[in-house]
Design an enzyme around this catalytic site. Structure first.
Site, short mmCIF file in Angstrom:
data_model
loop_
_atom_site.label_atom_id
_atom_site.label_comp_id
_atom_site.label_asym_id
_atom_site.label_seq_id
_atom_site.Cartn_x
_atom_site.Cartn_y
_atom_site.Cartn_z
N GLU A 44 0.86 -1.18 0.00
CA GLU A 44 0.00 0.00 0.00
C GLU A 44 0.90 1.23 0.00
O GLU A 44 1.85 1.30 0.77
CB GLU A 44 -0.88 0.05 1.25
N GLU A 55 -5.40 8.60 10.06
CA GLU A 55 -4.04 8.25 10.45
C GLU A 55 -3.66 8.79 11.82
O GLU A 55 -4.04 9.90 12.20
CB GLU A 55 -3.04 8.78 9.40
#
EC number: 4.2.1.20
Length: 263
Positions: A44, A55
């Site tokens: 990824e 995140e």
């Protein structure tokens, strides 16, 4: 058979995440090839963005470093095109809707196909709004990989039925980051997914040790690791390739012994 399907064929997959352009695009290119050699089955690549809402601080800081170093979406596509001449490992972009809109939806997914990106993960795209991009993804042969969280509950089977590529099972509530313990009943989540689709399920969020990777892969089709790898990149900068390779090798070895078993 697609490259993503091959990543899971007759084995548990180890999926590695890095932020594109951190610390620079040349290092990203070398990392992808090195992680492929070290045993990663799929990679990824985070598209740098100023507001990556899913995140934790580790990947937020990686995004800031990549942007400060001058990484743009165009430069990232150019780097992927170069990588594709060196490796056929499946590559998936993790991005948010804002960069896709800014770049232009049609142009973004056309470039994905041209560069050799196999799929995209979009954390801030709700399932109910996936038609914003799903038809364009299909047109250009890019799998729209869904995230399924512990809170998805009755929506899990609905999301799984329409998934493409693989299914990203989120192990924990909150944002990405290393966790000392994962309490979610991943096995139950995976069984629910498998009741409606044959697509592979990989587990991410919070996995950092070989023991955690093996535990998660034992009840699914693979383990995804991001923050622990990004920490190594932050620590060593342009000299991170060897340390990341060793880490990826140890994580792959931890789950390789599970290949004889079904999840």
């Amino acid at each position: 058979m697609s490259r993503i399907a091959q990543a899971f064929q007759n084995k548990k997959a180890f999926i590695a995440f890095i932020t594109g352009g951190d610390p620079d695009l040349e290092t990203t290119e070398e990392l992808i090839c090195a992680m492929d050699q070290a045993g990663a089955d799929l990679i990824e690549i985070g598209v740098p963005f100023s507001d990556p809402t899913a995140e934790g601080i580790v990947i937020q800081e990686a995004n800031a470093r990549a942007l400060a170093a001058g990484c743009t979406t165009d430069k990232l596509f150019e780097m992927v095109s170069r990588v594709r001449r060196r490796t056929q490992i499946p590559l998936v972009f993790l991005t948010y809707m804002n960069p896709i809109y800014t770049y232009g939806k049609e142009r973004f997914f056309r470039q994905c196909r041209t560069a050799g990106i196999d799929g995209v993960i979009i954390p801030d795209l709700p399932f109910e709004e996936k038609e914003e991009v799903a038809p364009i993804c299909a047109e250009y042969g890019v799998d729209l990989v869904p995230l399924i969280a512990p809170t998805s509950k009755e929506r899990i089977t609905m999301i799984a039925k329409e998934a493409k590529g693989f299914i990203y099972c989120v192990s924990s509530l909150g944002v990405t980051g290393v966790r000392s313990e994962i309490r979610t009943d991943i096995g139950a989540m995976v069984r629910l997914v498998k009741s409606v689709t044959d697509l592979p399920c990989a587990v991410g969020f919070g996995i950092s040790t070989p023991e955690q990777a093996a535990k998660m892969a034992a009840v699914s089709d693979g383990a995804i690791v991001g923050s622990a790898i990004v920490k190594l990149v932050a620590k060593d900068g342009k000299d991170c390739v060897e340390a990341v390779s060793e880490y990826v090798r140890s994580m792959k070895e931890a789950i390789a012994g599970l290949d004889d078993f079904t999840s």
